[in-house]
Scaffold this active site. Structure first.
Site, mmCIF file in Angstrom:
data_model
loop_
_atom_site.group_PDB
_atom_site.id
_atom_site.type_symbol
_atom_site.label_atom_id
_atom_site.label_comp_id
_atom_site.label_asym_id
_atom_site.label_seq_id
_atom_site.Cartn_x
_atom_site.Cartn_y
_atom_site.Cartn_z
ATOM 1 N N TYR A 41 81.952 -19.144 109.289
ATOM 2 C CA TYR A 41 81.024 -18.303 108.526
ATOM 3 C C TYR A 41 81.014 -16.911 109.157
ATOM 4 O O TYR A 41 82.079 -16.335 109.367
ATOM 5 C CB TYR A 41 79.641 -18.959 108.483
ATOM 6 C CG TYR A 41 78.774 -18.403 107.383
ATOM 7 C CD1 TYR A 41 79.208 -18.420 106.059
ATOM 8 C CD2 TYR A 41 77.549 -17.837 107.664
ATOM 9 C CE1 TYR A 41 78.432 -17.891 105.046
ATOM 10 C CE2 TYR A 41 76.758 -17.308 106.662
ATOM 11 C CZ TYR A 41 77.206 -17.330 105.353
ATOM 12 O OH TYR A 41 76.437 -16.793 104.355
ATOM 13 N N LYS A 96 85.542 -40.414 87.939
ATOM 14 C CA LYS A 96 86.815 -39.737 87.680
ATOM 15 C C LYS A 96 87.260 -38.967 88.927
ATOM 16 O O LYS A 96 88.448 -38.941 89.279
ATOM 17 C CB LYS A 96 86.645 -38.788 86.492
ATOM 18 C CG LYS A 96 87.943 -38.344 85.835
ATOM 19 C CD LYS A 96 88.653 -39.514 85.173
ATOM 20 C CE LYS A 96 89.922 -39.082 84.454
ATOM 21 N NZ LYS A 96 89.680 -38.497 83.145
#
Length: 765
Positions: A41, A96
């Site tokens: 970060y 899925k």
């Protein structure tokens, strides 16, 4: 509780526990130190941001975009449930995502959009598209689905596919090509009858037409009947299939038809309708879960039929998982801007061609087949075929390059295929294969400690899933109370070895045991006493043919359980010493570790025998063993007796078992590092190969290693798997988990299947 209600509850618990949902985000970079976090970060993250600002294509270099697909739905056509809304569609979209990951190593964010407005839906997807390398549209009702996909394909520069439309079309097209070849029919001449006119049926027929089918040879029916020229209620996509022919019913249209395609509702086709079709009819009855006509009825109607369904319990399953993970894999790997017709056609032809190639033994084993070969009952590959990942994506990638939609072409195809094969080494495919194989011929397995809750949970699972036929040993009152708590119904045999009902069997078992052990200090009274102990009684059940195998060891130490097995069951003919192996599911793939539980300091000859028995077990799982015989030294670098012992074992194996790919003595780091081994020891039989089996020089090394792997790396373990026993008996580690017991039960079933086959072969000789 009814079986339906139990399945319902099991499905709800599966999705809710131990954490809600089926997928999660996992970091791929180090994050343990302050330095790591400053790179992940602020301030380090600014650097890739600036590079991407300079050139948007750098987003593929510095982020997950290139391997990230969005599975997007508005919940308007979910499975067979209809319009249930975006929130209710989320479990399907997560599912899925799971399939994308386990079959093609593609990461997924599932996104549920709360709008039925086509323009708003398209706008939403376009606004979030920069996050993703591809878009998988899912469970959107027709005709809106057609327009949404068309627009997004035109307006986005990443692959977009509505799998409900194209997945079934691609898989069934591959099946159709092969079925026509077997029937010796020309696609341009055959007549099609289609039941269903939704997005899947329309897409199937569009692809069939692209393959050569003639529009004038197609009769399509929806809920209102034939799509004829007089119909004004059809979408533009459906209108393409209007006909000027007149058929009063589906039955009338099927007379002399060559192909029936069903994507509608169950049980609307009769045997008489199939009997009216032309010779060698091709019948794809793909309504789920109930086909338009059952497989059994269809096969019984005529001998020349070529039949496919959407079900996994019959040959020729048209399963979308054969397509979408691998199509997106190929598209992502060349950074395709779209999934076009050329790429879909490439997938069709690659799938069709794969069905004609020799089937790996791993697939035969998984499906309980002696030898799958191209023919009426094998016209498309099986979903568990490990070759799919190396065959379909390259075909799709090449088509993308040839058609000009690839922005990052592949140059080294051999390297690419090798990378594809290694993508899935970390998944649990071998466990799915193991369970699937057990289901093909479930055996009677004794659970010797069934009056423990976790043991009974495992027995309930294997019973419900058809993996095994459990026999529950223990206090029947306790077992019954636990069954009520678990709502474990079903006609399952419960046996209490101490009960009066088992007295006659106890006496018979005791006499057999005494006859076998009376010259080894066992009195008849001793034998009678031992038969009241569950492990002795269970072993005799297997010995006497009252069961096919057994599982024990959950509540007792390993030595205490293995003793009666060795005394009563004993080793197979020609085997002097039993051994064990543990199958570890690791990040590099399945690894077999031997001997993890029995032989403290085996001799060279015993080590060789352990390696040979382990090789047989590895092959039982459908894998080819590459065995490293481990030591602290490499190939004779030490003259110490401990190192020389391993070298002698290898010499013995090379001399008497030349078909086994084994070498050593070798250190573990060299064994597991293919490049390092090849560079330093190019003469080794393991050079250039992925080692999947480790044989340790002693019990200390093997047992400590497998338990360290299990705890530190969180590797799943199946085992210890008994090697060399006369009958299928498998002993758990103390306090084994429910999953471990389930997997060991599947091993016991497969072991029983193998031993049964070998016995039948001997009898035939």
């Amino acid at each position: 509780m009814s079986n339906t209600e139990r399945k319902r509850r099991e499905a709800l618990v599966y999705h809710a526990k131990p954490k809600p949902g089926k997928i999660k985000v996992v970091p791929t970079k180090r994050y343990s130190t302050q330095r790591d976090l400053s790179l992940a970060y602020s301030p380090g993250v600014a650097e890739p941001c600036l590079e991407i600002k300079k050139d948007k294509r750098n987003v593929y270099k510095y982020t997950t975009k290139g391997n990230l697909v969005a599975v997007i739905s508005n919940g308007t056509a979910v499975l067979g449930l209809g319009d249930i809304g975006p929130e209710a569609s989320k479990p399907v979209m997560e599912g899925k995502g799971l399939l994308f990951k386990i079959f093609a190593d593609i990461d997924v964010f599932d996104i549920e959009v709360d709008t039925k407005n086509v323009e708003k839906f398209i706008e939403t997807v376009k606004n979030i598209a920069p996050t993703f390398g591809g878009i998988n549209l899912e469970d959107i009702k027709a005709p809106e689905a057609f327009e949404i996909e068309r627009r997004l394909k035109e307006e986005l520069d990443i692959p977009v596919m509505h799998d409900d439309q194209h997945g079934t079309a691609i898989i069934s097209s591959a099946a159709l090509l092969n079925a026509l070849e077997i029937a010796e029919k020309n696609i341009e001449e055959v007549r099609f009858v289609v039941s269903g006119a939704g997005s899947a049926a329309v897409s199937c027929m569009n692809l069939y037409v692209a393959l050569g089918a003639k529009l004038e040879n197609i009769a399509m029916f929806d809920i209102d009947g034939l799509l004829h020229k007089g119909r004004t209620d059809l979408s533009p996509m459906q209108a393409r299939f209007r006909t000027d022919k007149e058929y009063a019913s589906l039955a009338e249209a099927m007379v002399n038809a060559d192909v029936f395609l069903g994507l509608s509702v169950g049980n609307i086709v009769t045997q008489e309708m199939l009997q009216s079709m032309a010779s060698d009819p091709i019948v794809f009855a793909m309504a789920n879960p109930t086909p338009e006509i059952s497989y059994e009825e269809a096969i019984a109607s005529r001998e020349d039929i070529i039949m496919a369904t959407g079900r996994s319990d019959h040959p020729n399953q048209v399963n979308n998982v054969l397509g979408f993970p691998f199509i997106f894999r190929g598209a992502l790997d060349v950074r395709a801007t779209k999934i076009n017709e050329e790429m879909k056609m490439a997938a069709v032809k690659a799938l069709a061609a794969l069905a004609k190639e020799p089937v790996p033994e791993q697939v035969n084993i998984a499906y309980g087949e002696t030898k799958l070969t191209f023919g009426k009952e094998y016209i498309i590959p099986k979903p568990f075929d490990p070759r799919l990942i190396a065959k379909i994506p390259p075909a799709v990638a090449k088509a993308a390059m040839d058609s000009g939609v690839a922005t990052e072409p592949i140059e080294d195809w051999l390297r690419y295929e090798d990378e594809l094969l290694h993508r899935l080494d970390a998944d649990n495919k071998i466990i799915r294969l193991l369970h699937n194989r057990a289901r093909t011929n479930p055996k009677r397995i004794v659970f010797a400690e069934a009056d423990h809750l976790d043991v009974l949970k495992a027995a309930q699972f294997v019973y419900d899933e058809g993996i095994a036929i459990p026999i529950l040993l223990g206090n029947e009152k306790i077992i019954q109370e636990l069954r009520e708590e678990l709502e474990f119904d079903g006609d399952v045999e419960v046996v209490n070895p101490k009960s009066d009902e088992q007295k006659e069997k106890r006496e018979r078992y005791a006499k057999i045991y005494w006859e076998a052990r009376k010259r080894k200090g066992v009195s008849l009274l001793d034998a009678q006493s031992k038969m009241r102990e569950r492990n002795y009684f269970a072993a005799m059940m297997v010995n006497d043919g009252d069961a096919d195998g057994l599982i024990s060891g959950y509540s007792r130490s390993y030595p205490a359980v293995v003793k009666p097995m060795l005394e009563l069951i004993g080793t197979a003919k020609g085997i002097q010493t039993a051994a064990t192996t543990n199958l570890m599911i690791t990040e590099r793939g399945p690894m077999f570790l031997s001997d993890t539980s029995i032989n403290i300091d085996p001799s060279a000859r015993e080590l060789a025998r352990i390696a040979q028995m382990t090789a047989m077990t590895v092959r039982m799982f459908g894998l080819e063993p590459n065995i490293a015989m481990l030591s602290y030294s490499n190939f004779g670098s030490s003259e110490h007796d401990k190192a020389k012992k391993v070298g002698e074992a290898v010499d013995y194996l090379h001399r008497y078992y030349p078909d086994i790919n084994v070498d050593g003595a070798v250190q573990s780091d060299f064994a597991l590092n293919r490049e390092m081994l090849s560079a330093k020891f190019p003469f080794s039989k393991l050079a250039g190969k992925e080692v999947n089996t480790l044989v340790f020089p002693n019990l200390d090394a093997a047992n400590i290693t497998y338990k360290l792997m299990k705890e530190l790396n969180k590797a799943d373990s199946i085992g210890p798997i008994m090697l060399g026993m006369r009958k299928p008996v498998h002993i758990l580690q103390l306090g084994a988990s429910v999953d471990e017991m389930i997997n060991m039960t599947a091993v016991a079933v497969v072991d029983a299947q193998q031993k049964e086959k070998r016995q039948q072969a001997k009898e035939e000789l």
